[in-house]
Design an enzyme around this catalytic site. Sequence first.
Site, PDB file in Angstrom:
ATOM      1  CG  HIS A  70      -0.538   0.240   2.521  1.00  0.00           C
ATOM      2  ND1 HIS A  70      -0.309   1.499   3.011  1.00  0.00           N
ATOM      3  CD2 HIS A  70      -0.264  -0.608   3.552  1.00  0.00           C
ATOM      4  CE1 HIS A  70       0.069   1.423   4.278  1.00  0.00           C
ATOM      5  NE2 HIS A  70       0.122   0.156   4.628  1.00  0.00           N
ATOM      6  CG  ASP A 186       2.371   1.437   8.121  1.00  0.00           C
ATOM      7  OD1 ASP A 186       2.090   0.973   7.012  1.00  0.00           O
ATOM      8  OD2 ASP A 186       1.576   1.447   9.081  1.00  0.00           O
ATOM      9  CD  GLU A 218      -3.158  -1.157   5.062  1.00  0.00           C
ATOM     10  OE1 GLU A 218      -3.119  -2.172   5.761  1.00  0.00           O
ATOM     11  OE2 GLU A 218      -2.895  -0.030   5.542  1.00  0.00           O
ATOM     12  CD  GLU A 219      -2.064   2.921   7.251  1.00  0.00           C
ATOM     13  OE1 GLU A 219      -2.776   2.523   8.179  1.00  0.00           O
ATOM     14  OE2 GLU A 219      -0.838   2.691   7.190  1.00  0.00           O
ATOM     15  CG  ASP A 241       1.577  -3.100   5.894  1.00  0.00           C
ATOM     16  OD1 ASP A 241       2.265  -2.195   6.412  1.00  0.00           O
ATOM     17  OD2 ASP A 241       0.381  -2.949   5.603  1.00  0.00           O
ATOM     18  CG  HIS A 329       0.338   4.008  12.720  1.00  0.00           C
ATOM     19  ND1 HIS A 329      -1.018   3.746  12.713  1.00  0.00           N
ATOM     20  CD2 HIS A 329       0.823   3.440  11.582  1.00  0.00           C
ATOM     21  CE1 HIS A 329      -1.323   3.033  11.631  1.00  0.00           C
ATOM     22  NE2 HIS A 329      -0.218   2.833  10.930  1.00  0.00           N
TER      23      HIS A 329
END
Length: 355
Positions: A70, A186, A218-219, A241, A329
């Site tokens: 992604h 990410d 994707e998120e 990922d 994140h």
Amino acid sequence: MKLLEALATTPGIPGREHRMRELIRKHTKGLFDEIIEDAMGSLICVRHPRGKDGKKKDVRDATKVMLASHMDQIGFMVKHIDDKGFVRVVPVGGFDTRNLFARLVTICPDPREPKKDITGVMNPSGKPIHIATEEEKKKIPDVGDFTIDLGMSADKVKKKVKIGDMAVLKAPVTEVGDTVVSQCLDNRIACWLAIRAMEMVKETGHDCEIHCVFTVQEEVGLRGALTSAYAVKPDIGIGIDTTLCVDTPGVPDDLRTTKQGDGAALTCMDSSVINDYDLIEEFEAVAKKHKIKYQRSILARGGTDSGAIQRAAAGTRTLTFSCPTRYIHTVTEMIHKDDMHACRDLLAAWLAQVK
Ligand SMILES: [Zn+2]
């Protein structure tokens, strides 16, 4: 490092992946036979079976492998500009608001044009520590409590910024010890891994038909992977990922998910998918043969693109191929270079042997 740096500093929240598409096209010249952009914006890059010499191989009923990386990142969309020119945003993807205090951000009024980007400062609304009450100090704000200060009058802000504009955190790519640290590794690390692994199989040749897909959104729930999996209808789907690597102080060993430096992670399950047993074993056998470090992992909560690919159309055999990442994140996502290279080498070695 140059490619990873470009990937990790190019803004692209879900639905605003325009610059990522352009960047990937630029860095994959000569790797693919065709590149299709689907209706949602995922890039489906196809490479037919080819030998070492680069010549097309005539493989009957070649196995179709879909790699999904992604290309979106967690970020924000502008939802309101107040009369003083302060900007409020909604999150697009999951943020831990404890990581959002005192951040530099970039607002992108045009997803295609970096020249229009504006730098701002993000802070929670409310009083600074000097004058806050004990009660106020304890409160963890919601994303809606944060404002972006662009250092301009309300009139100027309203001329430049509009509802729906993309905003991302601003942070550099830095080498720290034997690791790389950045925001949105990410999942820009997966875009890097897919491109680098494709460069390697170009040299070795391969019998499978590779659909290297850079997915969107994707998120916010694996959206682009689902539609592109319907388009490709692969025999095997590999979701690439990052995964948690909480081998850090304050977390018990049984919750660490992966260990930094122990190599590519073969994720057996997460909350979106239970991966194909034989595929996990196949990857392990390839890793052993080529002496590449790997580890198995289970992610207790969270999903990846393989969850969508597995259930598209009549179903697909899948594996979640993960790169161990500390501090996911946050703007200091950290990946060990040995793990990056193990992931790249294992992915390429596996692709080269698919019959
Ligand atoms: Zn991800």
